[in-house]
Design a protein around this motif. Structure first.
Motif, PDB file in Angstrom:
ATOM      1  N   ALA A  62     -20.252   8.670  12.200  1.00  0.00           N
ATOM      2  CA  ALA A  62     -18.945   8.527  12.819  1.00  0.00           C
ATOM      3  C   ALA A  62     -18.820   6.780  13.125  1.00  0.00           C
ATOM      4  O   ALA A  62     -17.747   6.338  12.700  1.00  0.00           O
ATOM      5  N   THR A  63     -19.981   6.494  13.641  1.00  0.00           N
ATOM      6  CA  THR A  63     -19.941   4.956  13.772  1.00  0.00           C
ATOM      7  C   THR A  63     -19.887   4.173  12.538  1.00  0.00           C
ATOM      8  O   THR A  63     -18.919   3.317  12.208  1.00  0.00           O
ATOM      9  N   LEU A  64     -20.580   4.564  11.335  1.00  0.00           N
ATOM     10  CA  LEU A  64     -20.390   3.977  10.235  1.00  0.00           C
ATOM     11  C   LEU A  64     -18.928   4.077   9.556  1.00  0.00           C
ATOM     12  O   LEU A  64     -18.444   3.188   8.966  1.00  0.00           O
ATOM     13  N   ARG A  65     -18.237   5.316   9.755  1.00  0.00           N
ATOM     14  CA  ARG A  65     -16.947   5.371   9.264  1.00  0.00           C
ATOM     15  C   ARG A  65     -16.183   4.484   9.968  1.00  0.00           C
ATOM     16  O   ARG A  65     -15.286   3.563   9.410  1.00  0.00           O
ATOM     17  N   ARG A  66     -16.229   4.086  11.165  1.00  0.00           N
ATOM     18  CA  ARG A  66     -15.531   3.091  11.996  1.00  0.00           C
ATOM     19  C   ARG A  66     -15.708   1.841  11.672  1.00  0.00           C
ATOM     20  O   ARG A  66     -14.684   0.947  11.259  1.00  0.00           O
ATOM     21  N   VAL A  67     -17.110   1.409  11.421  1.00  0.00           N
ATOM     22  CA  VAL A  67     -17.236   0.170  10.813  1.00  0.00           C
ATOM     23  C   VAL A  67     -16.926  -0.071   9.433  1.00  0.00           C
ATOM     24  O   VAL A  67     -16.045  -1.188   9.301  1.00  0.00           O
ATOM     25  N   GLU A  68     -16.754   0.770   8.461  1.00  0.00           N
ATOM     26  CA  GLU A  68     -16.198   0.601   7.269  1.00  0.00           C
ATOM     27  C   GLU A  68     -14.726   0.657   7.275  1.00  0.00           C
ATOM     28  O   GLU A  68     -14.274  -0.226   6.648  1.00  0.00           O
ATOM     29  N   GLN A  69     -14.107   1.198   7.996  1.00  0.00           N
ATOM     30  CA  GLN A  69     -12.731   1.425   8.313  1.00  0.00           C
ATOM     31  C   GLN A  69     -12.294  -0.214   8.682  1.00  0.00           C
ATOM     32  O   GLN A  69     -11.245  -0.663   8.267  1.00  0.00           O
ATOM     33  N   THR A  70     -12.893  -0.534   9.768  1.00  0.00           N
ATOM     34  CA  THR A  70     -12.608  -1.767  10.195  1.00  0.00           C
ATOM     35  C   THR A  70     -12.958  -2.872   9.253  1.00  0.00           C
ATOM     36  O   THR A  70     -11.860  -3.930   8.971  1.00  0.00           O
ATOM     37  N   GLY A  71     -14.030  -2.891   8.466  1.00  0.00           N
ATOM     38  CA  GLY A  71     -14.232  -3.712   7.652  1.00  0.00           C
ATOM     39  C   GLY A  71     -13.080  -4.232   6.369  1.00  0.00           C
ATOM     40  O   GLY A  71     -12.758  -4.908   5.804  1.00  0.00           O
ATOM     41  N   VAL A  72     -12.828  -2.546   5.947  1.00  0.00           N
ATOM     42  CA  VAL A  72     -11.809  -2.634   4.861  1.00  0.00           C
ATOM     43  C   VAL A  72     -10.573  -3.285   5.396  1.00  0.00           C
ATOM     44  O   VAL A  72      -9.685  -4.000   4.751  1.00  0.00           O
ATOM     45  N   ARG A  73     -10.132  -2.834   6.676  1.00  0.00           N
ATOM     46  CA  ARG A  73      -8.971  -3.422   7.063  1.00  0.00           C
ATOM     47  C   ARG A  73      -8.715  -4.843   7.541  1.00  0.00           C
ATOM     48  O   ARG A  73      -7.815  -5.468   7.047  1.00  0.00           O
ATOM     49  N   ARG A  74      -9.826  -5.293   7.778  1.00  0.00           N
ATOM     50  CA  ARG A  74      -9.925  -7.021   8.066  1.00  0.00           C
ATOM     51  C   ARG A  74      -9.952  -7.470   6.793  1.00  0.00           C
ATOM     52  O   ARG A  74      -9.457  -8.860   6.577  1.00  0.00           O
ATOM     53  N   SER A  75     -10.835  -7.134   5.960  1.00  0.00           N
ATOM     54  CA  SER A  75     -10.962  -7.669   4.393  1.00  0.00           C
ATOM     55  C   SER A  75      -9.286  -7.716   3.826  1.00  0.00           C
ATOM     56  O   SER A  75      -9.138  -8.611   3.166  1.00  0.00           O
ATOM     57  N   LEU A  76      -8.716  -6.705   3.942  1.00  0.00           N
ATOM     58  CA  LEU A  76      -7.282  -6.610   3.461  1.00  0.00           C
ATOM     59  C   LEU A  76      -6.496  -7.682   4.045  1.00  0.00           C
ATOM     60  O   LEU A  76      -5.651  -8.136   3.357  1.00  0.00           O
ATOM     61  N   ALA A  77      -6.630  -8.197   5.220  1.00  0.00           N
ATOM     62  CA  ALA A  77      -5.707  -8.760   6.041  1.00  0.00           C
ATOM     63  C   ALA A  77      -5.646 -10.258   5.416  1.00  0.00           C
ATOM     64  O   ALA A  77      -4.864 -11.044   5.431  1.00  0.00           O
ATOM     65  N   TRP A  78      -6.958 -10.895   4.593  1.00  0.00           N
ATOM     66  CA  TRP A  78      -7.114 -11.949   3.821  1.00  0.00           C
ATOM     67  C   TRP A  78      -6.265 -11.882   2.538  1.00  0.00           C
ATOM     68  O   TRP A  78      -6.175 -12.744   1.875  1.00  0.00           O
ATOM     69  N   GLY A  79      -5.799 -10.530   2.276  1.00  0.00           N
ATOM     70  CA  GLY A  79      -4.971 -10.640   0.733  1.00  0.00           C
ATOM     71  C   GLY A  79      -6.109 -10.466  -0.193  1.00  0.00           C
ATOM     72  O   GLY A  79      -7.061 -10.423  -0.229  1.00  0.00           O
ATOM     73  N   PRO A  80      -5.559 -10.283  -1.491  1.00  0.00           N
ATOM     74  CA  PRO A  80      -6.283 -10.226  -2.633  1.00  0.00           C
ATOM     75  C   PRO A  80      -7.334 -11.285  -2.800  1.00  0.00           C
ATOM     76  O   PRO A  80      -7.164 -12.428  -2.654  1.00  0.00           O
ATOM     77  N   ALA A  81      -8.662 -11.020  -3.509  1.00  0.00           N
ATOM     78  CA  ALA A  81      -9.628 -12.113  -3.653  1.00  0.00           C
ATOM     79  C   ALA A  81      -9.069 -12.954  -4.707  1.00  0.00           C
ATOM     80  O   ALA A  81      -8.660 -12.367  -5.758  1.00  0.00           O
TER      81      ALA A  81
END
Length: 108
Positions: free
Chosen positions: A89-108
């Protein structure tokens, strides 16, 4: 209420991999090494595995199974299953936060 990480102590990646492997059923060390490499791509040395097994057994998260064979199988305990669910459950929260934050920067 979820338990805090202090109660679980330091939870290493190897310990998590071992619990995931044993969640499928009891296994001896060589089979765990093969299974972990198969599902995660992580190749463990026997010393690394057996150190993790010792720590997990001390916490009561795994236990040895009586066997007439030379190899010593282990199984996950109810406490180990609870710890595994919490860590996943902790890993899922970390993964979701990482995806959300990485998308905030826009496409690579």
């Amino acid at each position: 209420m979820a338990r805090k990480s202090q109660e679980l102590g330091r939870f290493t990646d190897v310990a998590l991999l071992v619990l995931i492997s044993l969640a499928e059923g009891q296994k001896h060390g060589y089979r765990m090494i093969s299974d972990i490499e198969e599902f995660s791509g992580t190749s463990l040395e026997p010393g690394t595995l057996y150190g993790a097994l010792m720590r997990l057994e001390e916490r009561g998260w795994i236990e040895p199974v009586a066997s007439a064979e030379r190899r010593k199988p282990y199984r996950i305990t109810d406490g180990g299953r609870a710890a595994l669910r919490e860590q996943l459950a902790t890993l899922r929260r970390v993964e979701q936060t990482g995806v959300r934050r990485s998308l905030a920067w826009g496409p690579a």
